[in-house]
Design a protein around this motif. Structure first.
Motif, PDB file in Angstrom:
ATOM      1  N   GLN A  24      67.709  -4.149 -66.137  1.00 33.01           N
ATOM      2  CA  GLN A  24      69.127  -4.468 -66.287  1.00 33.01           C
ATOM      3  C   GLN A  24      69.992  -3.697 -65.308  1.00 33.01           C
ATOM      4  O   GLN A  24      71.022  -4.186 -64.842  1.00 33.01           O
ATOM      5  CB  GLN A  24      69.583  -4.181 -67.727  1.00 33.01           C
ATOM      6  CG  GLN A  24      70.990  -4.659 -68.033  1.00 33.01           C
ATOM      7  CD  GLN A  24      71.177  -6.146 -67.763  1.00 33.01           C
ATOM      8  OE1 GLN A  24      70.352  -6.956 -68.213  1.00 33.01           O
ATOM      9  NE2 GLN A  24      72.209  -6.528 -67.034  1.00 33.01           N
ATOM     10  N   GLU A  25      69.564  -2.459 -64.969  1.00 30.84           N
ATOM     11  CA  GLU A  25      70.337  -1.648 -64.039  1.00 30.84           C
ATOM     12  C   GLU A  25      70.424  -2.323 -62.668  1.00 30.84           C
ATOM     13  O   GLU A  25      71.496  -2.357 -62.053  1.00 30.84           O
ATOM     14  CB  GLU A  25      69.709  -0.258 -63.901  1.00 30.84           C
ATOM     15  CG  GLU A  25      69.797   0.613 -65.145  1.00 30.84           C
ATOM     16  CD  GLU A  25      68.774   0.261 -66.208  1.00 30.84           C
ATOM     17  OE1 GLU A  25      68.866   0.815 -67.311  1.00 30.84           O
ATOM     18  OE2 GLU A  25      67.894  -0.587 -65.934  1.00 30.84           O
ATOM     19  N   THR A  26      69.294  -2.866 -62.212  1.00 36.55           N
ATOM     20  CA  THR A  26      69.293  -3.553 -60.925  1.00 36.55           C
ATOM     21  C   THR A  26      70.167  -4.793 -60.965  1.00 36.55           C
ATOM     22  O   THR A  26      70.952  -5.056 -60.046  1.00 36.55           O
ATOM     23  CB  THR A  26      67.848  -3.938 -60.523  1.00 36.55           C
ATOM     24  OG1 THR A  26      67.065  -2.752 -60.392  1.00 36.55           O
ATOM     25  CG2 THR A  26      67.833  -4.703 -59.217  1.00 36.55           C
ATOM     26  N   ALA A  27      70.044  -5.571 -62.029  1.00 38.41           N
ATOM     27  CA  ALA A  27      70.839  -6.793 -62.162  1.00 38.41           C
ATOM     28  C   ALA A  27      72.332  -6.472 -62.169  1.00 38.41           C
ATOM     29  O   ALA A  27      73.134  -7.133 -61.499  1.00 38.41           O
ATOM     30  CB  ALA A  27      70.445  -7.536 -63.434  1.00 38.41           C
ATOM     31  N   SER A  28      72.728  -5.453 -62.924  1.00 35.33           N
ATOM     32  CA  SER A  28      74.146  -5.087 -63.020  1.00 35.33           C
ATOM     33  C   SER A  28      74.682  -4.606 -61.673  1.00 35.33           C
ATOM     34  O   SER A  28      75.804  -4.948 -61.273  1.00 35.33           O
ATOM     35  CB  SER A  28      74.330  -3.996 -64.077  1.00 35.33           C
ATOM     36  OG  SER A  28      73.947  -4.474 -65.353  1.00 35.33           O
ATOM     37  N   TYR A  29      73.871  -3.821 -60.961  1.00 29.74           N
ATOM     38  CA  TYR A  29      74.307  -3.318 -59.674  1.00 29.74           C
ATOM     39  C   TYR A  29      74.518  -4.447 -58.680  1.00 29.74           C
ATOM     40  O   TYR A  29      75.534  -4.493 -57.966  1.00 29.74           O
ATOM     41  CB  TYR A  29      73.281  -2.327 -59.126  1.00 29.74           C
ATOM     42  CG  TYR A  29      73.582  -1.861 -57.716  1.00 29.74           C
ATOM     43  CD1 TYR A  29      74.674  -1.041 -57.459  1.00 29.74           C
ATOM     44  CD2 TYR A  29      72.767  -2.241 -56.655  1.00 29.74           C
ATOM     45  CE1 TYR A  29      74.959  -0.632 -56.159  1.00 29.74           C
ATOM     46  CE2 TYR A  29      73.047  -1.836 -55.357  1.00 29.74           C
ATOM     47  CZ  TYR A  29      74.146  -1.016 -55.126  1.00 29.74           C
ATOM     48  OH  TYR A  29      74.433  -0.609 -53.844  1.00 29.74           O
ATOM     49  N   LEU A  30      73.599  -5.400 -58.622  1.00 29.11           N
ATOM     50  CA  LEU A  30      73.734  -6.508 -57.684  1.00 29.11           C
ATOM     51  C   LEU A  30      74.955  -7.355 -58.015  1.00 29.11           C
ATOM     52  O   LEU A  30      75.669  -7.811 -57.115  1.00 29.11           O
ATOM     53  CB  LEU A  30      72.469  -7.359 -57.693  1.00 29.11           C
ATOM     54  CG  LEU A  30      71.207  -6.680 -57.122  1.00 29.11           C
ATOM     55  CD1 LEU A  30      70.009  -7.576 -57.296  1.00 29.11           C
ATOM     56  CD2 LEU A  30      71.390  -6.311 -55.664  1.00 29.11           C
ATOM     57  N   ARG A  31      75.180  -7.589 -59.289  1.00 29.32           N
ATOM     58  CA  ARG A  31      76.367  -8.380 -59.672  1.00 29.32           C
ATOM     59  C   ARG A  31      77.648  -7.652 -59.313  1.00 29.32           C
ATOM     60  O   ARG A  31      78.660  -8.279 -58.957  1.00 29.32           O
ATOM     61  CB  ARG A  31      76.317  -8.708 -61.157  1.00 29.32           C
ATOM     62  CG  ARG A  31      75.283  -9.755 -61.526  1.00 29.32           C
ATOM     63  CD  ARG A  31      75.525 -10.306 -62.912  1.00 29.32           C
ATOM     64  NE  ARG A  31      75.327  -9.304 -63.928  1.00 29.32           N
ATOM     65  CZ  ARG A  31      74.174  -9.088 -64.584  1.00 29.32           C
ATOM     66  NH1 ARG A  31      73.117  -9.841 -64.302  1.00 29.32           N
ATOM     67  NH2 ARG A  31      74.065  -8.148 -65.489  1.00 29.32           N
ATOM     68  N   SER A  32      77.628  -6.331 -59.385  1.00 29.72           N
ATOM     69  CA  SER A  32      78.827  -5.559 -59.063  1.00 29.72           C
ATOM     70  C   SER A  32      79.206  -5.666 -57.592  1.00 29.72           C
ATOM     71  O   SER A  32      80.359  -5.503 -57.221  1.00 29.72           O
ATOM     72  CB  SER A  32      78.631  -4.077 -59.438  1.00 29.72           C
ATOM     73  OG  SER A  32      77.739  -3.436 -58.524  1.00 29.72           O
ATOM     74  N   LEU A  33      78.217  -5.962 -56.743  1.00 28.83           N
ATOM     75  CA  LEU A  33      78.492  -6.072 -55.309  1.00 28.83           C
ATOM     76  C   LEU A  33      79.316  -7.316 -54.966  1.00 28.83           C
ATOM     77  O   LEU A  33      79.954  -7.360 -53.920  1.00 28.83           O
ATOM     78  CB  LEU A  33      77.168  -6.117 -54.526  1.00 28.83           C
ATOM     79  CG  LEU A  33      76.288  -4.871 -54.596  1.00 28.83           C
ATOM     80  CD1 LEU A  33      75.011  -5.078 -53.802  1.00 28.83           C
ATOM     81  CD2 LEU A  33      77.032  -3.641 -54.095  1.00 28.83           C
ATOM     82  N   THR A  34      79.278  -8.297 -55.843  1.00 27.05           N
ATOM     83  CA  THR A  34      80.003  -9.550 -55.571  1.00 27.05           C
ATOM     84  C   THR A  34      81.188  -9.748 -56.516  1.00 27.05           C
ATOM     85  O   THR A  34      81.846 -10.773 -56.452  1.00 27.05           O
ATOM     86  CB  THR A  34      79.047 -10.744 -55.719  1.00 27.05           C
ATOM     87  OG1 THR A  34      78.476 -10.741 -57.041  1.00 27.05           O
ATOM     88  CG2 THR A  34      77.939 -10.674 -54.697  1.00 27.05           C
ATOM     89  N   SER A  35      81.429  -8.784 -57.381  1.00 23.48           N
ATOM     90  CA  SER A  35      82.531  -8.938 -58.334  1.00 23.48           C
ATOM     91  C   SER A  35      83.852  -8.472 -57.713  1.00 23.48           C
ATOM     92  O   SER A  35      83.868  -7.786 -56.698  1.00 23.48           O
ATOM     93  CB  SER A  35      82.242  -8.122 -59.593  1.00 23.48           C
ATOM     94  OG  SER A  35      82.116  -6.763 -59.295  1.00 23.48           O
TER      95      SER A  35
END
Length: 269
Positions: free
Chosen positions: A258-269
């Motif tokens: 989940q940490e990886t998924a959240s970090y990647l989504r934060s890059l495009t938010s």
């Protein structure tokens, strides 16, 4: 990419493929609705196989499309499968579809490679992972294996480098056995000879945090001080009728925690 010599008879070539697949003449005959006697005659050159028989045997021997063309040429027939350049207008729909797939996978990394791991398309997730890679490795045409295993590529940042490297080299060995590609063999020898970067031993850790799934070997990689974990999948086109399409592979990297998924989504938010 084919290594077939045009002065080699089609019979010995088919026999070589059969032996490589560890299939007896009788088993191949049963699969191809023929007889062991006929298969023997074809392999020894006593019988010239028809175009249909060559393609039938190639299908049951799982011979790559490029090599099937070579077998037909050696036997005196015209190639059956076209080899259309990816930038040809006729490939427009295919290119558009792959582009939509890659962009739809953002922010997770995804790319398309050909039979020698040349990158033909990639999304922003891949570009993110390549930040910090040496400039000379980013000069087109990019090669996914060089980018990953070169000491100035991703290798110094891969936390489980030895395991990931071993898996990639084993994957290449399987492809070489299937395709008999001299170009792929040369690439394998090149990347297998790359020195493992200093400190790689210290990077060989358990694959990801305790919550990471154990169903597949993850790629555990550092990015700007964070440790990201991915599991990869590779897709190819079903029943390709073109050499170029047959050798394309779409690789996607799914966050393994989940940490990886959240970090990647934060890059495009």
């Amino acid at each position: 990419m084919t290594t077939v010599a045009l002065d080699t008879g089609v019979g010995p070539l088919l026999r070589s493929w059969r032996q490589q697949r560890r299939i007896s003449q009788l088993e191949l005959a049963l699969r191809a609705d023929s007889s062991a006697r006929h298969i023997s005659f074809i392999e020894t050159g006593r019988s010239r196989p028809s175009e249909e028989m060559i393609l039938r045997l190639a299908d049951h021997l799982d011979i790559p499309v490029r090599e099937r063309n070579a077998l037909l040429v050696v036997a005196g027939y015209a190639p059956r499968y076209a080899e259309t350049a990816l930038d040809d207008p006729a490939m427009g729909t295919l290119r558009d579809g792959m582009e939509q797939l890659l962009q739809g996978y953002d922010p997770y990394p995804a790319l398309v490679v050909d039979g020698t791991y040349t990158v033909v398309a990639a999304n922003r997730g891949i570009a993110m992972l390549l930040e910090g890679v040496a400039e000379h490795l980013l000069v087109p045409p990019l090669n996914a294996m060089r980018l990953t295993l070169h000491p100035q590529g991703l290798a110094p940042r891969i936390r489980n480098l030895r395991a990931w490297r071993a898996d990639l080299l084993a994957q290449m060995e399987r492809q070489i056995a299937l395709a008999r590609s001299a170009e792929l063999r040369e690439l394998y020898e090149e990347v297998a000879a790359y020195p493992v970067p200093e400190g790689a031993d210290g990077h060989d850790e358990p694959a990801g945090p305790p919550s990471a799934p154990s169903f597949a070997l993850p790629l555990v990689i550092e990015h700007h001080g964070r440790v990201l974990s991915f599991v990869s999948s590779i897709a190819t086109f079903n029943t390709p009728m073109d050499v170029t399409v047959a050798e394309l592979a779409i690789e996607t990297f799914l966050p393994a925690d989940q940490e990886t998924a959240s970090y990647l989504r934060s890059l495009t938010s």
